[in-house]
Structure formats: C-alpha cells, structure tokens
Design an enzyme around this catalytic site. Structure first.
Site, PDB file in Angstrom:
ATOM      1  CG  HIS A  18       0.011 -16.670  10.875  1.00  0.00           C
ATOM      2  ND1 HIS A  18      -1.082 -16.480  11.314  1.00  0.00           N
ATOM      3  CD2 HIS A  18       0.037 -15.474   9.981  1.00  0.00           C
ATOM      4  CE1 HIS A  18      -1.817 -15.804  10.819  1.00  0.00           C
ATOM      5  NE2 HIS A  18      -1.456 -15.288   9.955  1.00  0.00           N
ATOM      6  CG  HIS A  41      -5.355  -9.870   0.085  1.00  0.00           C
ATOM      7  ND1 HIS A  41      -4.178  -9.860  -0.783  1.00  0.00           N
ATOM      8  CD2 HIS A  41      -6.402  -9.894  -0.651  1.00  0.00           C
ATOM      9  CE1 HIS A  41      -4.621  -9.774  -1.840  1.00  0.00           C
ATOM     10  NE2 HIS A  41      -5.944  -9.674  -1.841  1.00  0.00           N
ATOM     11  CB  SER A  99      -0.660 -11.857   8.486  1.00  0.00           C
ATOM     12  OG  SER A  99      -1.858 -11.115   7.576  1.00  0.00           O
ATOM     13  CD  GLU A 117      -9.298  -6.337   4.130  1.00  0.00           C
ATOM     14  OE1 GLU A 117     -10.281  -6.578   3.691  1.00  0.00           O
ATOM     15  OE2 GLU A 117      -8.323  -7.142   4.246  1.00  0.00           O
ATOM     16  CG  ASP A 142      -7.309  -4.709  -5.546  1.00  0.00           C
ATOM     17  OD1 ASP A 142      -6.440  -5.234  -5.118  1.00  0.00           O
ATOM     18  OD2 ASP A 142      -7.994  -4.723  -6.597  1.00  0.00           O
ATOM     19  N   GLY A 143      -4.996  -4.500  -2.587  1.00  0.00           N
ATOM     20  CA  GLY A 143      -3.761  -4.328  -2.384  1.00  0.00           C
ATOM     21  C   GLY A 143      -2.873  -4.439  -3.473  1.00  0.00           C
ATOM     22  CG  ASP A 168      -3.466 -14.861   3.516  1.00  0.00           C
ATOM     23  OD1 ASP A 168      -3.993 -15.901   2.871  1.00  0.00           O
ATOM     24  OD2 ASP A 168      -3.826 -14.691   4.461  1.00  0.00           O
TER      25      ASP A 168
END
Length: 285
Positions: A18, A41, A99, A117, A142-143, A168
């Site tokens: 971060h 994610h 995030s 997500e 699914d990203g 991530d």
C-alpha cells in the site's frame, strides 16, 4: 479458493504494497488529466480489526500498528499512515482499508476505478462500500478474465491515457498463479501499452520467483523495477518471509520516491536478518 485476506490485513506485506500503491497514485495526480485504476483482486475493501480472523493472527500488530507508534517516519510512509488513519476515528484503529478503498480515497472527481473480485461475499461488500461513489465500478468475477472488457479504460466515451493496473492475487497455486499474472500483464500491455502495472508477489524463497521476474521484464515495457522487503531471511519455504512489488512502466524517478521507506520498514518491522532491496530490472533507453 480458501484464502481470506482478513487474516492478514495490515501485516508487513500490506504495508509494503500500500505504500507503493499510494505513491504510484500520487504520481498520477501531478497532472490534471484523469487517471484510471484497475484492481484485479479487490477483496472486501475494508477489514475490521476486531474480527475473528484478525484477532486469530494478530498480524496487524507487527505491521501497520507498529509503524503507527513511531514518532517520525519518511514522508512516503507518513502519507500511507495518514491514509489508513483517515478510515478510522481520531486516535483509534478499528479497521484497515484494503487497496480499493485506499485508491478511492486518493482519487479526484475526474478519476475512475474498476474493482474486480471473484469471491461473492467480498464482491457484495465492495458493492456496499462503493454504492454511492460514481467514480468506482465493482465487477464480480475473475479479474484476469475481465481485463478485455475493462481495457483500454474510458470515461464518458473518451479514453483515459494514464493509470494503474494493480494485481494482487492469493497465490494459492504459486506456479499456476505466476503464469496467470504473466498472461494478464501481456493482455494489459497489448490493450493499454502506457499502463503502469504493479504486481504484489510473496517471497518464501526468493530464488523461486526469479523466472517470473525475468519473464515479466521481457514484456514490452519501458521500465521494470522490484521493491522488496523481507522481515526475516528467505530460508524457509513454509512461511511468508517477505514480499515484493514488481512495477512495470514506473513513473520517472519512482525509486527516489519510494526508496526512503525501505530502511524504515526494515528497522521497525524487521526481525533479525531482515533485508530490503530495490532493483531496476529494465530502464528506459
């Protein structure tokens, strides 16, 4: 997937990730033109520190909480701590912002974000969190698969030239995840060549990630750098010894911005044998 970030929110890996994330977003804000953030994610967006998961591991206490107790830290670290505190009551820490929330707090009215997500309950939490923020789109699924529909980014029909793709993943199946990350990076750069890409990766034994870093550096990018923090020597494959951020197409002189954070992290969060490193793997010609 069984991974739940609530067990690890605010730990040393989150601190590194971060700090880098916010420093990247701040670099975009030097210009008035809008930027776009894609978080592949996103997680739940916010994590309560009194939750059963957080209390079970207490990882936050050896992470962000330890930094909060320090009287003076480098500017890039202080900026991160202020962002975390902004999501809490004055003088208290009851939640840790994930995030997507940190990105949204840093964005301006003209900026936009898409958050993906896969987990249904966490995607629902994101929907609730950003229900009244028109700048943020939440995309359950699914990203990696959603990249094609989200890039290149647009706002009101106009393309957005600058921005960040933050990847991530949980790395539950590490070899397969690294291949998925490389494919996602290739897809991103084909659709949005000027994107800055930031990938978090775990370090259990550093030699195991060298092949991934070589492959990523070979992608069509102007620059590639890694920023790493190991809280202990990387001599055990059974625990998270540290983590790193791979940044592709990093902003100019980004090493000077984020570099001062590393000695502070080693001093305040490290165990015996802790180490940091910042390497340019590829620089603009």
């Amino acid at each position: 997937m069984n991974y739940r970030h609530a067990f690890h929110a605010g730990n040393h890996a989150d601190v590194l990730k971060h700090i880098v994330q916010l420093a990247l977003i701040d670099s975009f804000k030097r210009k008035d033109s809008p930027f776009f953030v894609l978080d592949t994610h996103g997680g739940a967006g916010r994590y309560l520190l009194a939750s059963e998961e957080s209390r079970k591991t207490l990882e936050v206490e050896s992470g962000v909480m330890r930094l909060m107790a320090q009287p003076k830290l480098p500017e890039v670290v202080e900026r991160y701590l202020k962002a975390v505190q902004a999501d809490n009551p004055v003088g208290a820490m009851i939640a840790y912002p994930g995030s997507p929330l940190l990105s949204a707090q840093a964005m301006r009215p003209q900026d936009r974000m898409a958050v993906c997500e896969l987990q249904e309950d966490e995607a629902a939490s994101l929907k609730t969190l950003f229900a009244h923020d028109s700048r943020v789109g939440v995309h359950p699924g699914d990203g990696y698969a959603l990249l094609r529909s989200l890039l290149p980014p647009k706002a009101n029909g106009a393309k957005i030239g600058r921005g960040l793709v933050l990847i991530d993943p949980p790395y539950e199946a590490q070899d397969a995840e690294y291949q998925a990350v490389l494919a996602a990076l290739a897809e991103t750069l084909a659709r949005w060549p000027q994107a800055t890409c930031a990938v978090w990766f775990p370090i259990k034994q550093r030699r195991t990630i060298l092949h991934f870093l070589r492959k990523a550096t070979a992608l069509p990018v102007k620059s590639a750098m890694t920023i790493e923090f190991l809280v202990r020597p990387d001599d055990s494959p059974l625990r998270l010894n540290g983590s790193g951020m791979l940044v592709l197409n990093a902003p100019w002189q980004f090493d000077r911005v984020v570099g001062p954070a590393l000695p502070a992290l080693r001093q305040h969060l490290g165990e015996p044998g802790a180490s940091t490193r910042l390497d340019w793997l590829k620089t603009a010609e």
